[in-house]
Design a protein around this motif. Structure first.
Motif, mmCIF file in Angstrom:
data_model
loop_
_atom_site.group_PDB
_atom_site.id
_atom_site.type_symbol
_atom_site.label_atom_id
_atom_site.label_comp_id
_atom_site.label_asym_id
_atom_site.label_seq_id
_atom_site.Cartn_x
_atom_site.Cartn_y
_atom_site.Cartn_z
ATOM 1 N N LEU A 117 82.300 7.441 33.825
ATOM 2 C CA LEU A 117 81.205 6.478 33.732
ATOM 3 C C LEU A 117 80.112 6.979 32.784
ATOM 4 N N LEU A 118 79.815 8.256 32.844
ATOM 5 C CA LEU A 118 78.821 8.835 31.950
ATOM 6 C C LEU A 118 79.274 8.740 30.494
ATOM 7 N N SER A 119 80.542 9.014 30.255
ATOM 8 C CA SER A 119 81.084 8.928 28.900
ATOM 9 C C SER A 119 81.046 7.500 28.369
ATOM 10 N N ILE A 120 81.421 6.556 29.189
ATOM 11 C CA ILE A 120 81.405 5.154 28.783
ATOM 12 C C ILE A 120 79.980 4.690 28.511
ATOM 13 N N THR A 121 79.047 5.090 29.359
ATOM 14 C CA THR A 121 77.642 4.725 29.171
ATOM 15 C C THR A 121 77.089 5.306 27.872
ATOM 16 N N LEU A 122 77.376 6.558 27.606
ATOM 17 C CA LEU A 122 76.917 7.186 26.368
ATOM 18 C C LEU A 122 77.538 6.524 25.136
ATOM 19 N N PHE A 123 78.809 6.166 25.233
ATOM 20 C CA PHE A 123 79.471 5.474 24.126
ATOM 21 C C PHE A 123 78.822 4.131 23.853
ATOM 22 N N ILE A 124 78.539 3.369 24.895
ATOM 23 C CA ILE A 124 77.918 2.056 24.727
ATOM 24 C C ILE A 124 76.512 2.197 24.152
ATOM 25 N N LEU A 125 75.735 3.162 24.618
ATOM 26 C CA LEU A 125 74.398 3.395 24.069
ATOM 27 C C LEU A 125 74.452 3.813 22.610
ATOM 28 N N THR A 126 75.426 4.631 22.266
ATOM 29 C CA THR A 126 75.586 5.047 20.876
ATOM 30 C C THR A 126 75.933 3.860 19.996
ATOM 31 N N MET A 127 76.818 3.009 20.440
ATOM 32 C CA MET A 127 77.198 1.838 19.659
ATOM 33 C C MET A 127 76.030 0.864 19.484
ATOM 34 N N ILE A 128 75.210 0.712 20.518
ATOM 35 C CA ILE A 128 74.034 -0.153 20.419
ATOM 36 C C ILE A 128 73.049 0.417 19.407
ATOM 37 N N CYS A 129 72.822 1.716 19.448
ATOM 38 C CA CYS A 129 71.912 2.354 18.489
ATOM 39 C C CYS A 129 72.432 2.236 17.059
ATOM 40 N N VAL A 130 73.709 2.439 16.861
ATOM 41 C CA VAL A 130 74.301 2.331 15.530
ATOM 42 C C VAL A 130 74.181 0.895 15.023
ATOM 43 N N TYR A 131 74.432 -0.071 15.871
ATOM 44 C CA TYR A 131 74.316 -1.473 15.471
ATOM 45 C C TYR A 131 72.875 -1.798 15.075
ATOM 46 N N PHE A 132 71.904 -1.356 15.874
ATOM 47 C CA PHE A 132 70.502 -1.615 15.585
ATOM 48 C C PHE A 132 70.079 -0.948 14.277
ATOM 49 N N LEU A 133 70.425 0.307 14.080
ATOM 50 C CA LEU A 133 70.044 1.016 12.866
ATOM 51 C C LEU A 133 70.732 0.446 11.630
ATOM 52 N N ASN A 134 71.988 0.085 11.774
ATOM 53 C CA ASN A 134 72.718 -0.494 10.652
ATOM 54 C C ASN A 134 72.116 -1.836 10.231
ATOM 55 N N SER A 135 71.794 -2.674 11.184
ATOM 56 C CA SER A 135 71.184 -3.964 10.840
ATOM 57 C C SER A 135 69.785 -3.769 10.267
ATOM 58 N N SER A 136 69.067 -2.758 10.707
ATOM 59 C CA SER A 136 67.748 -2.473 10.155
ATOM 60 C C SER A 136 67.843 -2.032 8.694
ATOM 61 N N VAL A 137 68.814 -1.188 8.384
ATOM 62 C CA VAL A 137 69.003 -0.717 7.009
ATOM 63 C C VAL A 137 69.439 -1.863 6.103
ATOM 64 N N LEU A 138 70.346 -2.703 6.573
ATOM 65 C CA LEU A 138 70.787 -3.851 5.777
ATOM 66 C C LEU A 138 69.650 -4.844 5.552
ATOM 67 N N SER A 139 68.812 -5.026 6.546
ATOM 68 C CA SER A 139 67.646 -5.895 6.396
ATOM 69 C C SER A 139 66.669 -5.326 5.373
ATOM 70 N N LEU A 140 66.457 -4.023 5.406
ATOM 71 C CA LEU A 140 65.590 -3.368 4.419
ATOM 72 C C LEU A 140 66.152 -3.541 3.016
ATOM 73 N N CYS A 141 67.455 -3.377 2.854
ATOM 74 C CA CYS A 141 68.084 -3.538 1.537
ATOM 75 C C CYS A 141 67.948 -4.968 1.029
ATOM 76 N N ASP A 142 68.110 -5.953 1.906
ATOM 77 C CA ASP A 142 67.939 -7.343 1.496
ATOM 78 C C ASP A 142 66.497 -7.621 1.067
#
Length: 126
Positions: free
Chosen positions: A5-30
């Motif tokens: 459960l801890l591993s799954i939770t950490l994976f989901i949090l990591t994916m959410i952070c990556v999605y947020f940061l990636n969309s922020s960088v793409l928005s900055l580039c646009d």
């Protein structure tokens, strides 16, 4: 069970952070691309003072996102973008239209390169 459960939770949090940061960088580039197009139109029409003000806004936009993007991007990519935007404003102060166009196209190229690196593709994964 607890470790799973801890591993799954950490994976989901990591994916959410990556999605947020990636969309922020793409928005900055646009945003940078739109501002660069506006600056280019002003340079070609001979409005060097307005182009300089636009380059300062571009520089401020990049500096505002400095902390967030420097955590997620390669420092070299971000530093190249920041350095070219500083050069652009310097060339516009001195009314050097040719060098300003060159620097502006390098800003656009660096922005496209960053966007290409952030897109999910097999080339980026391997």
């Amino acid at each position: 069970m607890r470790n799973a459960l801890l591993s799954i939770t950490l994976f989901i949090l990591t994916m959410i952070c990556v999605y947020f940061l990636n969309s922020s960088v793409l928005s900055l580039c646009d945003n940078i691309e739109m501002q660069a197009e506006d600056i280019e139109l002003k340079i070609t029409s001979g409005q060097m003072e307005e182009a300089y003000n636009g380059s300062l806004q571009l520089l401020n936009c990049i500096n505002e996102k400095n902390i967030l993007t420097s955590l997620y991007l390669s420092h070299q990519e971000f530093d190249n973008l920041l350095n070219e935007s500083v050069r652009l404003s310097t060339y516009l102060v001195h009314n050097d239209e040719t060098e300003a166009h060159t620097s502006l196209h390098l800003v656009k190229h660096n922005t496209e390169h960053i966007k290409k690196l952030q897109m999910s593709s097999l080339e980026n994964i391997f």
